[in-house]
Scaffold this active site. Sequence first.
Site, PDB file in Angstrom:
ATOM      1  N   GLN A 265     -51.808  76.130 -29.012  1.00  0.00           N
ATOM      2  CA  GLN A 265     -53.256  76.264 -28.800  1.00  0.00           C
ATOM      3  C   GLN A 265     -53.781  75.729 -27.464  1.00  0.00           C
ATOM      4  O   GLN A 265     -54.548  76.400 -26.790  1.00  0.00           O
ATOM      5  CB  GLN A 265     -53.989  75.570 -29.944  1.00  0.00           C
ATOM      6  CG  GLN A 265     -55.493  75.726 -29.885  1.00  0.00           C
ATOM      7  CD  GLN A 265     -56.165  75.025 -31.044  1.00  0.00           C
ATOM      8  OE1 GLN A 265     -56.125  75.497 -32.172  1.00  0.00           O
ATOM      9  NE2 GLN A 265     -56.772  73.886 -30.788  1.00  0.00           N
TER      10      GLN A 265
ATOM     11  N   GLU B  60     -62.447  77.674 -24.894  1.00  0.00           N
ATOM     12  CA  GLU B  60     -62.820  76.372 -24.334  1.00  0.00           C
ATOM     13  C   GLU B  60     -62.746  76.366 -22.814  1.00  0.00           C
ATOM     14  O   GLU B  60     -62.774  75.301 -22.197  1.00  0.00           O
ATOM     15  CB  GLU B  60     -61.939  75.276 -24.931  1.00  0.00           C
ATOM     16  CG  GLU B  60     -62.120  75.159 -26.440  1.00  0.00           C
ATOM     17  CD  GLU B  60     -61.462  73.929 -27.030  1.00  0.00           C
ATOM     18  OE1 GLU B  60     -61.017  73.052 -26.268  1.00  0.00           O
ATOM     19  OE2 GLU B  60     -61.380  73.862 -28.259  1.00  0.00           O
TER      20      GLU B  60
ATOM     21  N   ASP C 174     -51.804  70.503 -27.506  1.00  0.00           N
ATOM     22  CA  ASP C 174     -52.187  70.582 -28.922  1.00  0.00           C
ATOM     23  C   ASP C 174     -51.425  71.771 -29.495  1.00  0.00           C
ATOM     24  O   ASP C 174     -51.750  72.924 -29.201  1.00  0.00           O
ATOM     25  CB  ASP C 174     -53.699  70.762 -29.085  1.00  0.00           C
ATOM     26  CG  ASP C 174     -54.115  70.813 -30.566  1.00  0.00           C
ATOM     27  OD1 ASP C 174     -53.234  70.686 -31.439  1.00  0.00           O
ATOM     28  OD2 ASP C 174     -55.327  70.973 -30.841  1.00  0.00           O
TER      29      ASP C 174
ATOM     30  N   GLU D 124     -50.384  66.891 -29.957  1.00  0.00           N
ATOM     31  CA  GLU D 124     -51.275  66.859 -31.132  1.00  0.00           C
ATOM     32  C   GLU D 124     -50.768  67.839 -32.189  1.00  0.00           C
ATOM     33  O   GLU D 124     -50.315  68.942 -31.843  1.00  0.00           O
ATOM     34  CB  GLU D 124     -52.678  67.263 -30.643  1.00  0.00           C
ATOM     35  CG  GLU D 124     -53.772  67.244 -31.681  1.00  0.00           C
ATOM     36  CD  GLU D 124     -55.113  67.632 -31.037  1.00  0.00           C
ATOM     37  OE1 GLU D 124     -55.372  67.257 -29.867  1.00  0.00           O
ATOM     38  OE2 GLU D 124     -55.897  68.329 -31.698  1.00  0.00           O
TER      39      GLU D 124
ATOM     40  N   ASP E 123     -54.718  65.682 -35.889  1.00  0.00           N
ATOM     41  CA  ASP E 123     -56.053  66.305 -35.894  1.00  0.00           C
ATOM     42  C   ASP E 123     -56.264  66.985 -37.243  1.00  0.00           C
ATOM     43  O   ASP E 123     -56.795  66.385 -38.173  1.00  0.00           O
ATOM     44  CB  ASP E 123     -56.162  67.292 -34.717  1.00  0.00           C
ATOM     45  CG  ASP E 123     -57.406  68.166 -34.792  1.00  0.00           C
ATOM     46  OD1 ASP E 123     -58.352  67.797 -35.503  1.00  0.00           O
ATOM     47  OD2 ASP E 123     -57.450  69.231 -34.138  1.00  0.00           O
TER      48      ASP E 123
ATOM     49  N   LYS F  47     -63.296  63.722 -34.566  1.00  0.00           N
ATOM     50  CA  LYS F  47     -64.288  64.797 -34.491  1.00  0.00           C
ATOM     51  C   LYS F  47     -65.328  64.480 -35.556  1.00  0.00           C
ATOM     52  O   LYS F  47     -65.011  64.523 -36.758  1.00  0.00           O
ATOM     53  CB  LYS F  47     -63.633  66.147 -34.827  1.00  0.00           C
ATOM     54  CG  LYS F  47     -62.635  66.661 -33.784  1.00  0.00           C
ATOM     55  CD  LYS F  47     -61.869  67.840 -34.382  1.00  0.00           C
ATOM     56  CE  LYS F  47     -61.129  68.659 -33.333  1.00  0.00           C
ATOM     57  NZ  LYS F  47     -60.204  69.631 -33.969  1.00  0.00           N
TER      58      LYS F  47
ATOM     59  N   ARG G  55     -65.313  70.432 -30.491  1.00  0.00           N
ATOM     60  CA  ARG G  55     -64.763  71.543 -31.245  1.00  0.00           C
ATOM     61  C   ARG G  55     -64.718  72.759 -30.326  1.00  0.00           C
ATOM     62  O   ARG G  55     -65.305  72.771 -29.255  1.00  0.00           O
ATOM     63  CB  ARG G  55     -65.638  71.884 -32.475  1.00  0.00           C
ATOM     64  CG  ARG G  55     -65.821  70.762 -33.477  1.00  0.00           C
ATOM     65  CD  ARG G  55     -64.533  70.128 -33.956  1.00  0.00           C
ATOM     66  NE  ARG G  55     -63.571  71.043 -34.548  1.00  0.00           N
ATOM     67  CZ  ARG G  55     -63.210  71.060 -35.817  1.00  0.00           C
ATOM     68  NH1 ARG G  55     -63.757  70.220 -36.663  1.00  0.00           N
ATOM     69  NH2 ARG G  55     -62.272  71.889 -36.253  1.00  0.00           N
ATOM     70  N   SER G  56     -64.048  73.819 -30.799  1.00  0.00           N
ATOM     71  CA  SER G  56     -63.973  75.014 -29.951  1.00  0.00           C
ATOM     72  C   SER G  56     -65.318  75.747 -29.896  1.00  0.00           C
ATOM     73  O   SER G  56     -65.607  76.456 -28.942  1.00  0.00           O
ATOM     74  CB  SER G  56     -62.851  75.930 -30.423  1.00  0.00           C
ATOM     75  OG  SER G  56     -62.926  76.125 -31.814  1.00  0.00           O
TER      76      SER G  56
ATOM     77  N   LYS H 192     -61.453  64.645 -25.256  1.00  0.00           N
ATOM     78  CA  LYS H 192     -60.920  66.015 -25.156  1.00  0.00           C
ATOM     79  C   LYS H 192     -62.073  66.998 -25.351  1.00  0.00           C
ATOM     80  O   LYS H 192     -62.707  66.997 -26.404  1.00  0.00           O
ATOM     81  CB  LYS H 192     -59.866  66.200 -26.262  1.00  0.00           C
ATOM     82  CG  LYS H 192     -59.255  67.574 -26.334  1.00  0.00           C
ATOM     83  CD  LYS H 192     -58.381  67.706 -27.580  1.00  0.00           C
ATOM     84  CE  LYS H 192     -57.854  69.117 -27.715  1.00  0.00           C
ATOM     85  NZ  LYS H 192     -57.320  69.409 -29.046  1.00  0.00           N
TER      86      LYS H 192
HETATM   87  O1  LIG Z   1     -57.801  71.881 -32.553  1.00  0.00           O
HETATM   88  C1  LIG Z   1     -58.610  71.270 -31.840  1.00  0.00           C
HETATM   89  O2  LIG Z   1     -58.313  70.166 -31.417  1.00  0.00           O
HETATM   90  C2  LIG Z   1     -59.994  71.816 -31.571  1.00  0.00           C
HETATM   91  C3  LIG Z   1     -60.414  71.614 -30.155  1.00  0.00           C
HETATM   92  O3  LIG Z   1     -59.474  72.114 -29.236  1.00  0.00           O
HETATM   93  O4  LIG Z   1     -60.092  73.167 -31.932  1.00  0.00           O
HETATM   94  P1  LIG Z   1     -61.060  73.597 -33.141  1.00  0.00           P
HETATM   95  O5  LIG Z   1     -62.410  73.057 -32.816  1.00  0.00           O
HETATM   96  O6  LIG Z   1     -61.016  75.102 -33.147  1.00  0.00           O
HETATM   97  O7  LIG Z   1     -60.486  72.985 -34.369  1.00  0.00           O
HETATM   98 MG   LIG Z   2     -56.344  70.139 -32.570  1.00  0.00          MG
END
Ligand SMILES: O=C(O)[C@@H](CO)OP(=O)(O)O
Ligand SMILES: [Mg+2]
Length: 438
Positions: A164, A206, A243, A286, A313, A338, A367-368, A389
């Site tokens: 990702q 992102e 990640d 990650e 995460d 988050k 978040r994305s 991040k």
């Molecule tokens: O996986 C992640 O760490 C986040 C941010 O890159 O992605 P998402 O907000 O889509 O979960």
């Molecule tokens: Mg992640």
Amino acid sequence: MTTIKSIYGRRVWDSRGNPTVEVDVTLDNGLVGRAIAPAGASRGSREAIDLRDGGVALRGKNVMQALDSVNGPIAAAMRGMEVQDQQAIDNALLALDSSSFKEVLGGNATVATSLAVLHAAAADTGKPLWRHVADLYNCTPSIPLPEIQIFGGGAHAGRRVDIQDFMIMVPGASSFDEVMEVTSEIYFAAGDILASRGKAAGVADEGGWWPMFDSNEEALETLVLAIEKAGEKPGDRVVISLDIAASEFAKKGRYRLALEDREMDSSALIEMLGGWLNDYPIVSIEDPVSEDDPEGMAEFTRRFGDQVQIIGDDYLVTNATLVEEAAAAGACNAVLIKVNQAGTVSESIDTYLAAQKAGWGAVVSARSGESEDTSISHLATGLGAGQLKVGSFQRSERMAKWNECLRIQEQLGAGSFVGGASLRRTWWGKQQGSKGVW
Ligand SMILES: O=C(O)[C@@H](CO)OP(=O)(O)O
Ligand SMILES: [Mg+2]
């Protein structure tokens, strides 16, 4: 004592064009706090629910139910409450919704409310948000080290590449500005390489380049080349952070890399990633295995935990109990924070404290799906979390957060940038140690 006079939720739109929840908290003295809920694409199955209406309108993604939560039961419960008591505010939200994943009110409703109260409380004291956070939680503030995305993949770029986030960190920089300068050079060098090879497809969710690579490893090779093209020695001032977001390509205990048409079990994935750690200057990784692979996570940490930062995460979803359990099992050595995974500020702080207690690192993360809301720049700074991040360039919802750090750095003063201190226990940190840096 300053109390909450009213709470108002409105529908606004996020960086992906989806509706989301914004909350205004107005105090009896007229001051206002405001926050917007972000939204993930690669979500952990145990995180707070992002409540969406379903049905055909707006592809089922409308947030009218979450807004009803804010303007109905939440507004009624919050009216008259003391704004400075964040814990009591968050407890009141939990009292309204005792479900496991905030499916009654919606995590999007609770997170926007909880953060808006935090903003209102800061306004009430006349302090910037980062200072309010530092004072409230008794932390020493510092400007975090950014993780900035160069290539986007996985759920953020049409799954063109399985992995990702391909990011860089500049732990050898002496200020936040220097990080931005170095990263900008590398970002554009990477873009030039992609363009010259006919492999650029635009930018991902992102802001990192959306590449058309033929293998996942090609991303790493190109990243190293871009670092060199920008005049840096990979592994010196600049390092790589990944990640893997492995839950996204896991199915029934197997992992499938679609780009390479390969399928493997957990130990083969660990082997492959271990090879990457050997061949590239990767300092942080990650979700190397899926959220449902605790043995894999413990095995990965046992083998590589003294060399690299291993962040949970999807695996830990900003949950203090999961952090405690993972620490006891020897899985991961850092947590991603988050706020919308937890659903309230207080639960996120509990998770941060659990990580600290375990001797772990912490990375505050966007978040994305994001907005102009810059709360996380203040949270990362106020807590002195060490890392932030947020994604990349070419997207203003990301730049809002990076640029806010530059403003905070002016307020906090020279020397407030934490640099690579949080990477002290990685191979990079040990190298610095042998140079007498710490
Ligand atoms: O996986 C992640 O760490 C986040 C941010 O890159 O992605 P998402 O907000 O889509 O979960
Ligand atoms: Mg992640």
